[in-house]
Structures are given as C-alpha cells and as structure tokens.
Design a protein around this motif. Structure first.
Motif, PDB file in Angstrom:
ATOM      1  N   LEU A 330       0.810  -1.413  -0.110  1.00  0.00           N
ATOM      2  CA  LEU A 330      -0.026  -0.075   0.044  1.00  0.00           C
ATOM      3  C   LEU A 330       0.888   1.113  -0.040  1.00  0.00           C
ATOM      4  N   LEU A 331       2.082   1.139   0.846  1.00  0.00           N
ATOM      5  CA  LEU A 331       2.927   2.349   0.959  1.00  0.00           C
ATOM      6  C   LEU A 331       3.522   2.607  -0.561  1.00  0.00           C
ATOM      7  N   ALA A 332       3.761   1.607  -1.269  1.00  0.00           N
ATOM      8  CA  ALA A 332       4.383   1.629  -2.880  1.00  0.00           C
ATOM      9  C   ALA A 332       3.215   2.386  -3.465  1.00  0.00           C
ATOM     10  N   SER A 348       9.372  10.017 -14.004  1.00  0.00           N
ATOM     11  CA  SER A 348      10.106  10.833 -12.892  1.00  0.00           C
ATOM     12  C   SER A 348       9.728  10.254 -11.542  1.00  0.00           C
ATOM     13  N   ALA A 349       8.520   9.955 -11.510  1.00  0.00           N
ATOM     14  CA  ALA A 349       7.767   9.443 -10.258  1.00  0.00           C
ATOM     15  C   ALA A 349       8.456   8.234  -9.767  1.00  0.00           C
ATOM     16  N   VAL A 350       8.571   7.364 -10.883  1.00  0.00           N
ATOM     17  CA  VAL A 350       9.243   6.040 -10.386  1.00  0.00           C
ATOM     18  C   VAL A 350      10.631   6.166 -10.114  1.00  0.00           C
ATOM     19  N   ASN A 351      11.350   7.340 -10.567  1.00  0.00           N
ATOM     20  CA  ASN A 351      12.950   7.381 -10.276  1.00  0.00           C
ATOM     21  C   ASN A 351      12.626   7.970  -8.808  1.00  0.00           C
ATOM     22  N   LEU A 352      11.882   8.916  -8.697  1.00  0.00           N
ATOM     23  CA  LEU A 352      11.804   9.499  -7.054  1.00  0.00           C
ATOM     24  C   LEU A 352      11.506   8.563  -6.264  1.00  0.00           C
ATOM     25  N   VAL A 353      10.531   7.584  -6.529  1.00  0.00           N
ATOM     26  CA  VAL A 353      10.132   6.717  -5.366  1.00  0.00           C
ATOM     27  C   VAL A 353      11.397   5.644  -5.149  1.00  0.00           C
ATOM     28  N   MET A 354      11.983   5.387  -6.212  1.00  0.00           N
ATOM     29  CA  MET A 354      13.026   4.306  -6.075  1.00  0.00           C
ATOM     30  C   MET A 354      14.474   5.003  -5.261  1.00  0.00           C
ATOM     31  N   GLN A 355      14.647   6.346  -5.642  1.00  0.00           N
ATOM     32  CA  GLN A 355      15.752   7.113  -5.033  1.00  0.00           C
ATOM     33  C   GLN A 355      15.444   7.568  -3.735  1.00  0.00           C
ATOM     34  N   LEU A 357      12.900   5.766  -1.363  1.00  0.00           N
ATOM     35  CA  LEU A 357      12.161   4.729  -0.683  1.00  0.00           C
ATOM     36  C   LEU A 357      13.079   3.292  -0.935  1.00  0.00           C
ATOM     37  N   GLY A 358      13.779   3.292  -2.241  1.00  0.00           N
ATOM     38  CA  GLY A 358      14.417   2.047  -2.177  1.00  0.00           C
ATOM     39  C   GLY A 358      15.163   1.115  -1.290  1.00  0.00           C
ATOM     40  N   PRO A 359      15.901   2.147  -0.417  1.00  0.00           N
ATOM     41  CA  PRO A 359      16.465   1.303   0.844  1.00  0.00           C
ATOM     42  C   PRO A 359      15.423   0.952   1.662  1.00  0.00           C
ATOM     43  N   VAL A 360      14.437   1.484   2.111  1.00  0.00           N
ATOM     44  CA  VAL A 360      13.091   1.166   2.971  1.00  0.00           C
ATOM     45  C   VAL A 360      12.415  -0.222   2.191  1.00  0.00           C
ATOM     46  N   PHE A 361      12.292  -0.123   1.028  1.00  0.00           N
ATOM     47  CA  PHE A 361      11.790  -1.285   0.329  1.00  0.00           C
ATOM     48  C   PHE A 361      12.862  -2.459   0.612  1.00  0.00           C
ATOM     49  N   LEU A 362      13.962  -2.276   0.390  1.00  0.00           N
ATOM     50  CA  LEU A 362      15.073  -3.343   0.407  1.00  0.00           C
ATOM     51  C   LEU A 362      14.693  -3.933   1.946  1.00  0.00           C
ATOM     52  N   GLY A 363      14.520  -3.008   2.723  1.00  0.00           N
ATOM     53  CA  GLY A 363      14.387  -3.516   4.219  1.00  0.00           C
ATOM     54  C   GLY A 363      13.104  -4.316   4.488  1.00  0.00           C
ATOM     55  N   PHE A 364      11.922  -3.868   3.528  1.00  0.00           N
ATOM     56  CA  PHE A 364      10.831  -4.659   3.847  1.00  0.00           C
ATOM     57  C   PHE A 364      11.142  -6.119   3.245  1.00  0.00           C
ATOM     58  N   ALA A 365      12.107  -5.855   2.200  1.00  0.00           N
ATOM     59  CA  ALA A 365      12.276  -7.434   1.529  1.00  0.00           C
ATOM     60  C   ALA A 365      12.731  -8.185   2.578  1.00  0.00           C
ATOM     61  N   GLU A 366      13.877  -7.778   3.347  1.00  0.00           N
ATOM     62  CA  GLU A 366      14.616  -8.581   4.468  1.00  0.00           C
ATOM     63  C   GLU A 366      13.566  -9.110   5.590  1.00  0.00           C
ATOM     64  N   GLN A 367      12.372  -8.403   5.569  1.00  0.00           N
ATOM     65  CA  GLN A 367      11.329  -8.962   6.443  1.00  0.00           C
ATOM     66  C   GLN A 367      10.267 -10.065   5.857  1.00  0.00           C
ATOM     67  N   GLY A 368      10.570 -10.228   4.606  1.00  0.00           N
ATOM     68  CA  GLY A 368       9.663 -11.519   3.845  1.00  0.00           C
ATOM     69  C   GLY A 368       8.905 -10.815   2.767  1.00  0.00           C
ATOM     70  N   TYR A 369       8.748  -9.604   2.852  1.00  0.00           N
ATOM     71  CA  TYR A 369       7.840  -9.036   1.655  1.00  0.00           C
ATOM     72  C   TYR A 369       8.282  -9.354   0.296  1.00  0.00           C
ATOM     73  N   ASN A 370       7.485  -9.496  -0.627  1.00  0.00           N
ATOM     74  CA  ASN A 370       7.923  -9.781  -2.080  1.00  0.00           C
ATOM     75  C   ASN A 370       8.227  -8.259  -2.921  1.00  0.00           C
ATOM     76  N   ILE A 371       9.583  -8.122  -2.853  1.00  0.00           N
ATOM     77  CA  ILE A 371      10.155  -6.854  -3.558  1.00  0.00           C
ATOM     78  C   ILE A 371       9.820  -6.999  -5.267  1.00  0.00           C
TER      79      ILE A 371
END
Length: 436
Positions: A330-332, A348-355, A357-371
């Motif tokens: 939902l956050l993404a 531009s939106a995709v680029n900004l989200v990745m730049q 929140l990318g580290p945040v998303f990778l942290g979620f992946a470590e918690q078991g969420y599907n990256i």
C-alpha cells in the motif's frame, strides 16, 4: 509537525501548483521547473545557489548521463519503424484482424512498440498517421484517439512486465529485480486495464455517434493516408526486431541500451532497401535529435524532485514512512501516485520513489515482503496521477492529433487516471497482500 516542516510543505504545494499551471500554459520545462525550484528553496530555507546549481542542475545532468543512450536508441528505433513502413505493417495487420474495430489495433500497436522502447513522445508520430485511417474505417471521431493511444503506450506499454521503458528499468537497478518482476499481478492489471478502457471508449463512441459526432478529419486522411499504404514490410519481419529486443533484455539479461541498439542495427539491415540511403541518414539523425527533448524534459523534472528531497518535508515524510506500520504494498502504491502528482511524469515519479524509498523497500524485503511485487506496484501505480492536464507528453499528443483539452481530456482522464487508480488499489495491492 514543527514550523520548519510546515513552511517546507507550503513551499512544496506552491511549487508544484506553479509547475502544473505553467506547464499547462505551455511554458518551457526549464523555466517552470526553475521557478518551482526557487519557490521550494525559499520556503525550505535551502540556499538558492546550492539548490539551483548543486542539486537541481547536477541531478538533472546525472539523469541525462544515466539514460542518454536508452532514450536515443529508442527514438532511433521509432523513427526507423515510421520511415520504413514497419510500424504501418503492424498496425494494418492488426486492423485487418479486428476489422472495423479501430480501438484494439491502436492499443496493441502502441503497446508492442512502446514495450520495445519507443517513447510516447515519439510513438505518437508513428501511430497517429496509421491510426487515423483505422478511425476513418470505424467512423470514430478523433477526439477519442488520444485516450486509445495513451491506453496502449502509457497504461500498458510503459509499465508492462518485460518492458524496456525507463519506468520498468529503474526499479531493476535499485531493487535488483528482473524486468518481468511481479508478472503475477502485472499481467492481470494490463488485461483488465485494456478491457475496461476498450469498453469505456466503445461506450463513449456510441454516445458520440448518437449525437452525430463521427469521423470528420478528412484533412488528416489527406495528409497521412500515404503512411498507411507504406505497409509492404511482411508482418513477421516487422515484428522480429521488436521480439529480439524483448528476448535479449528479458531472457538473456542484456543491458537494455545494448538490446535496443542491436534492435536498431537489425532493423537497419532488414529494412535497408525500403528507403534511400540519404533518408536513412536523416532518420537516424532526426531520431537521435528528437530523443534529446524528451530526455531533457524528464531529467529536469527529476532535478526538481531532487530539490524536494533536500527539504525538511522529505526528512519528515521519510521518518514517518520508516516508522509506519502501513503495509509496504500500500505504501508503494500511495508513494508512486503522490510523486506522480508532484512530478506530472510517471518516469520521474518511479525514479523519485526508487531513489528515496528504495532502501526502505529493501528493508521490507528482508522482512519477507515480495520485492518483485513492490517493483510492479510502483511502476504501474505511477501511471495514475501522472496524466493530469499539465503532463508534457499529453500536450504533445494533443498537438499531433489536432485536438485540445476541451475535446479529449475527459476520455484520457478516465483511461489513464481513473482506470489505473482503481486497478492499483482494488487489484494490485490486494493481490500482493494475498500472494506476497
């Protein structure tokens, strides 16, 4: 929220409002973006010199360097397909398959060529001359054409699993995912978006026909009919370079710029006899030159986004996101649409989200969420609020089609804003929660 963050929020709102208004008025991207940057800097208490030259200009230049060859090779590919008649072959073949139904052939042609890397700014010049002839056969008024084109090129082609477009490439480089990441949710999104928009446009066309608003763009036919008759390139030959690009990129893991470049070379070799040598030089030169405007416009908006990231507002939002219990999927979806609204650009939106929140998303992946699902949600969700009236690509499409906001925007709004938003929050996010 302290006064510093509140001021930064006010500045961001005013800056984005200025950006939207001036873009809608047709002001140059560099001018309205610089004005927006100055407003954000003043309210966020960012040093103007540092904000303009060390952040805005430097990040714009960085993006230009990163994606120069991707935009250039895609633009050249589009020009080759336009000048040789290969694009006409694909569109006319689809037209024969679907008879007097002009909607599906235009959507599919734009999707296929969009996935191969041809930017929507450039693709409209390729698709319109062919599509307008199909519209004549179907007796459809061209006020519906931008919505049909946008469905194929933007809602589908830009963000389909496997697409070579920047919207799908950026997440692979930040999240380490594959180009087909999240296909389990991405394919249903694409199928339903195509079906919903097809039924909606057909319904609108029926209403227009009942009012006597049918095809009347005979001046467009006089100008563009010759383009539709160029199609002597065999269909399989026309599809081969596109298929090659997609296979090299998705299944051989080749860098996207190299895959599209090889597609360019193969297209030149296969279609060499279609046009004179002098015209080949013009096609390649003009194609490369046309990519610069598209790339620069996108890069400038990315530069503006980089200034937003320097404001206290960003730190406040990032801290809230990092400590939030909100579901990552939902956050993404929310982040992609929020940044699309601010930037007026899906890429531009995709680029900004990745730049940001990318580290945040990778942290979620470590918690078991599907990256992979986060990749797909970000790409496809960003096609929602990006197509508001100030969108630069939309203005180009309207100009090429000879329509305006009053005639065509409501149809585009439903197909490129309402449909993606509904499918994002009623399909992508629930499916990700269920399957992830």
């Amino acid at each position: 929220m302290d006064s510093t963050v509140l001021l930064a929020a006010i500045g961001a709102i005013i800056g984005v409002a200025a950006l939207m208004l001036l873009a809608y008025k047709g002001v140059s991207t560099i001018i309205y973006s610089t004005i927006a940057v100055i407003l954000v800097c003043i309210f966020s208490r960012i040093d103007l010199i540092d904000g303009i030259f060390n952040v805005f200009a430097m990040e714009t230049g960085k993006y230009l360097g990163q994606y120069l060859f991707l935009f250039a090779t895609g633009a050249i590919f589009g020009r080759i397909y336009q000048d040789t008649g290969a694009a006409a072959s694909i569109a006319n073949a689809l037209g024969r398959i679907f008879g007097k139904n002009a909607i599906i052939p235009v959507i599919l042609a734009a999707t296929i060529m969009g996935m191969a890397g041809i930017s929507g700014f450039i693709l409209i010049y390729t698709i319109f001359p062919i599509g307008i002839v199909l519209f004549q056969k179907a007796n459809m008024n061209k006020c519906l054409f931008p919505a049909v084109f946008a469905t194929g090129a933007w809602t589908l082609g830009n963000v389909m699993p496997g697409s070579t477009q920047i919207h799908n490439v950026v997440p692979t480089r930040i999240l380490g995912t594959s180009p087909t990441a999240g296909w389990e949710i991405g394919i249903p999104f694409a199928i339903l978006a195509c079906l919903i928009n097809f039924l909606y446009i057909r319904w609108e066309n029926k209403r227009l026909t009942e009012k006597g608003i049918v095809f009347d763009s005979y001046e467009d036919i006089a100008i563009n009919e010759s383009a539709s008759k160029m199609a002597s390139v065999p269909l399989l030959a026309a599809l081969f370079p596109i298929a090659l690009i997609l296979v090299l990129f998705n299944f051989r893991g080749m860098r996207v710029e190299l895959a599209v470049f090889l597609g360019d070379l193969i297209a030149v070799l296969m279609f060499w006899k279609r046009i004179p040598a002098k015209q080949w030089l013009e096609a390649i030169t003009d194609g490369a030159a046309s990519s610069i405007r598209v790339l620069v416009d996108t890069a400038i908006i990315v530069g503006f986004g980089a200034v937003i990231l320097q404001s206290p507002l960003y730190d406040f939002v990032l801290n809230w996101v990092s400590t939030s219990s909100m579901n990552p999927y939902l956050l993404a979806a929310i982040a992609a649409n929020l940044f699309a609204l601010i930037m007026g650009s899906c890429a531009s939106a995709v680029n900004l989200v990745m730049q940001s929140l990318g580290p945040v998303f990778l942290g979620f992946a470590e918690q078991g969420y599907n990256i992979s699902f986060i990749h797909r949600i970000t790409s496809q969700a960003a096609t929602g609020l990006d197509t508001l009236p100030h969108n630069g690509a939309l203005l180009t499409v309207f100009r090429v089609c000879g329509v305006n906001h009053k005639l065509s925007y409501k149809y585009v709004f439903v197909c490129t804003v309402v449909t993606p938003l509904l499918l994002t929050f009623l399909l992508l996010v629930p499916m990700s929660i269920f399957l992830g």
